[in-house]
Motif scaffolding. Structure first.
Motif, PDB file in Angstrom:
ATOM      1  N   TYR A  84       0.891  -1.215  -0.034  1.00 20.55           N
ATOM      2  CA  TYR A  84       0.030  -0.037   0.117  1.00 20.55           C
ATOM      3  C   TYR A  84       0.951   1.322  -0.171  1.00 20.55           C
ATOM      4  O   TYR A  84       0.462   2.190  -0.571  1.00 20.55           O
ATOM      5  CB  TYR A  84      -1.014  -0.122   1.136  1.00 20.55           C
ATOM      6  CG  TYR A  84      -2.263  -0.911   1.061  1.00 20.55           C
ATOM      7  CD1 TYR A  84      -3.404  -0.157   0.807  1.00 20.55           C
ATOM      8  CD2 TYR A  84      -2.246  -2.089   0.932  1.00 20.55           C
ATOM      9  CE1 TYR A  84      -4.649  -0.899   0.485  1.00 20.55           C
ATOM     10  CE2 TYR A  84      -3.326  -2.884   0.520  1.00 20.55           C
ATOM     11  CZ  TYR A  84      -4.506  -2.250   0.159  1.00 20.55           C
ATOM     12  OH  TYR A  84      -5.797  -3.091   0.241  1.00 20.55           O
ATOM     13  N   SER A  85       2.096   1.142   0.778  1.00 18.52           N
ATOM     14  CA  SER A  85       2.853   2.581   0.773  1.00 18.52           C
ATOM     15  C   SER A  85       3.701   2.704  -0.697  1.00 18.52           C
ATOM     16  O   SER A  85       3.503   3.818  -0.944  1.00 18.52           O
ATOM     17  CB  SER A  85       3.813   2.160   1.966  1.00 18.52           C
ATOM     18  OG  SER A  85       4.569   1.141   1.626  1.00 18.52           O
TER      19      SER A  85
ATOM     20  N   THR B 252       0.788   3.885  -2.883  1.00 19.10           N
ATOM     21  CA  THR B 252       0.780   5.341  -2.800  1.00 19.10           C
ATOM     22  C   THR B 252       1.796   6.074  -3.330  1.00 19.10           C
ATOM     23  O   THR B 252       1.606   7.231  -3.724  1.00 19.10           O
ATOM     24  CB  THR B 252       0.345   5.363  -1.144  1.00 19.10           C
ATOM     25  OG1 THR B 252      -0.482   4.556  -0.741  1.00 19.10           O
ATOM     26  CG2 THR B 252       0.200   7.020  -0.793  1.00 19.10           C
TER      27      THR B 252
ATOM     28  N   ASN C  52       1.535   6.613  -6.794  1.00 17.04           N
ATOM     29  CA  ASN C  52       0.415   7.347  -7.560  1.00 17.04           C
ATOM     30  C   ASN C  52       0.842   8.855  -7.343  1.00 17.04           C
ATOM     31  O   ASN C  52       0.392   9.677  -8.092  1.00 17.04           O
ATOM     32  CB  ASN C  52      -0.760   6.963  -6.609  1.00 17.04           C
ATOM     33  CG  ASN C  52      -1.975   7.832  -7.003  1.00 17.04           C
ATOM     34  OD1 ASN C  52      -2.407   7.844  -8.092  1.00 17.04           O
ATOM     35  ND2 ASN C  52      -2.365   8.606  -5.868  1.00 17.04           N
TER      36      ASN C  52
ATOM     37  N   GLU D 209      -3.889   3.063  -8.017  1.00 20.74           N
ATOM     38  CA  GLU D 209      -4.846   2.654  -7.026  1.00 20.74           C
ATOM     39  C   GLU D 209      -4.634   1.155  -6.431  1.00 20.74           C
ATOM     40  O   GLU D 209      -4.248   0.267  -7.428  1.00 20.74           O
ATOM     41  CB  GLU D 209      -6.155   2.762  -7.390  1.00 20.74           C
ATOM     42  CG  GLU D 209      -6.898   4.289  -7.750  1.00 20.74           C
ATOM     43  CD  GLU D 209      -8.283   4.253  -8.335  1.00 20.74           C
ATOM     44  OE1 GLU D 209      -8.926   3.198  -8.380  1.00 20.74           O
ATOM     45  OE2 GLU D 209      -8.432   5.403  -8.634  1.00 20.74           O
TER      46      GLU D 209
END
Length: 365
Positions: A105-106, A109, A112, A141
């Motif tokens: 997730y990091s 992110t 993105n 995402e």
């Protein structure tokens, strides 16, 4: 004779009369209360109806002054939506073989942020792709692939197993570590369809393969599996050697009194006069099959552990993302319509003059 009949107490008649009167008054109050409620409801409906008629009258009176700006806003959003750069979206489904949720997730992110800020140089360096490809990417995402139905089924199964659980379904979903759920979905946005290919998916996966911590964890688990396979293979070899010894022993025992010309037709189940020898060759054979099955399972697990993150499904057919102008077009038109309606409503009731007259400081003195 009549003097001996029991006389009715006049106080009882008075008490019953008062009771009935009290009950009657109570029902009258209840009836009045219900009537007052209906009166209030009818009054509200009347006021609402009058207000609607007033609004309709204002719209009718200033129809073109209200509708033309609304149509203009609608047309503006359509034109801007047509002129806006087309944006496409596609996703890949990945499988996490380690507790890499936070890293996943990091990392997404970070990617993105680089893509949305048009920093193609840093993005190309991060993914090890060309700057031309990085410049085409508009965003990333990530989300778990566990849908609401799966979460609900898991929650109710947990309730059946343990009746003392007091946590609600919402809290269960909130506290669940969805980041480390094995299946995760990574979506990529781009203005070009040719971006969504195997090279990009491999580049995304490669960012996790370069992590030092998970490489050490992978090596540790691979060594554990290799050591276990080595031990099982050694046990299998010893079992096969012992089985051969059993077979040779049985051959020697059953074929000791058989002529050389008949030995070829003699098997281990030969029914002769000798007593049957109880051996454990069947148990050995069964144990060998279990060891072989365990070795195959470990080899399959080794293949999965060898990859920190792997692609379950590559990029699907990209779909066009609804742009902002198209998304908010109807809302903007309705807001414009109501704003102009309120403007003419204020003019109709001279609310501006009322505010000017009563909104002075001397009114506070």
């Amino acid at each position: 004779m009549s003097e001996k009949l029991p006389q009715q107490n006049p106080n009882e008649e008075i008490d019953l009369g008062q009771l009935f009167n009290a009950i009657g008054r109570l029902f009258e109050k209840i009836g009045d209360f219900i009537k007052s409620i209906f009166k209030i409801l009818l009054l509200i409906l009347e006021k609402v109806g009058i207000s609607i008629l007033v609004l309709i009258n204002i719209v009718k009176k200033h129809f073109f002054k209200i509708v033309i700006p609304s149509i203009a806003v609608f047309a503006f959003f359509i034109i801007m939506g047509r002129l806006a750069v087309k944006e496409y979206k596609s996703d890949i489904l990945i499988s996490q073989n380690y507790q890499t949720g936070r890293l996943l997730y990091s990392t997404i992110t970070k990617l993105n942020l680089l893509a949305s800020s048009n920093d193609s140089i840093a993005l190309s360096r991060e993914l090890d792709i060309s700057m031309q490809t990085a410049a085409k990417i508009k965003g990333f995402e990530v989300g778990n692939f566990m849908n609401q139905n799966q979460l609900e089924l898991e929650y109710y199964s947990m309730l059946e197993e343990n009746d003392t659980i007091l946590i609600s379904l919402e809290k269960h979903i909130e506290y669940k570590d969805l980041e480390n759920f094995p299946s995760q979905q990574i979506a990529v946005k781009s203005s070009y369809k040719d971006v969504f290919n195997e090279d990009l998916s491999n580049a995304i996966i490669k960012t996790f393969e370069n992590n030092t911590y998970y490489n050490e964890e992978r090596l540790k688990k691979l060594n554990e599996i290799d050591d276990r396979i080595k031990v099982l293979k050694n046990s299998l070899r010893k079992s096969e050697e012992l089985q051969k010894e059993y077979v040779n022993l049985l051959k020697t025992y059953y074929m000791s009194e058989v002529s050389e010309s008949d030995k070829a037709t003699v098997n281990l189940n030969l029914n002769n006069s000798k007593e049957k020898v109880n051996t454990r060759e069947f148990d050995l054979l069964k144990n060998q099959r279990e060891i072989e099955l365990e070795i195959n399972k470990l080899k399959s697990a080794r293949v999965g552990i060898k990859e920190i993150v792997r692609v379950q499904k590559g990029f699907n057919q990209p779909i066009r993302v609804k742009n902002t102008y198209k998304k908010y077009r109807n809302y903007a038109t309705l807001i414009t319509f109501f704003i102009f309606t309120l403007i003419f409503l204020f003019k109709e009731f001279n609310i501006g003059g009322f505010i000017e007259e009563h909104g002075k400081l001397n009114k506070l003195k």
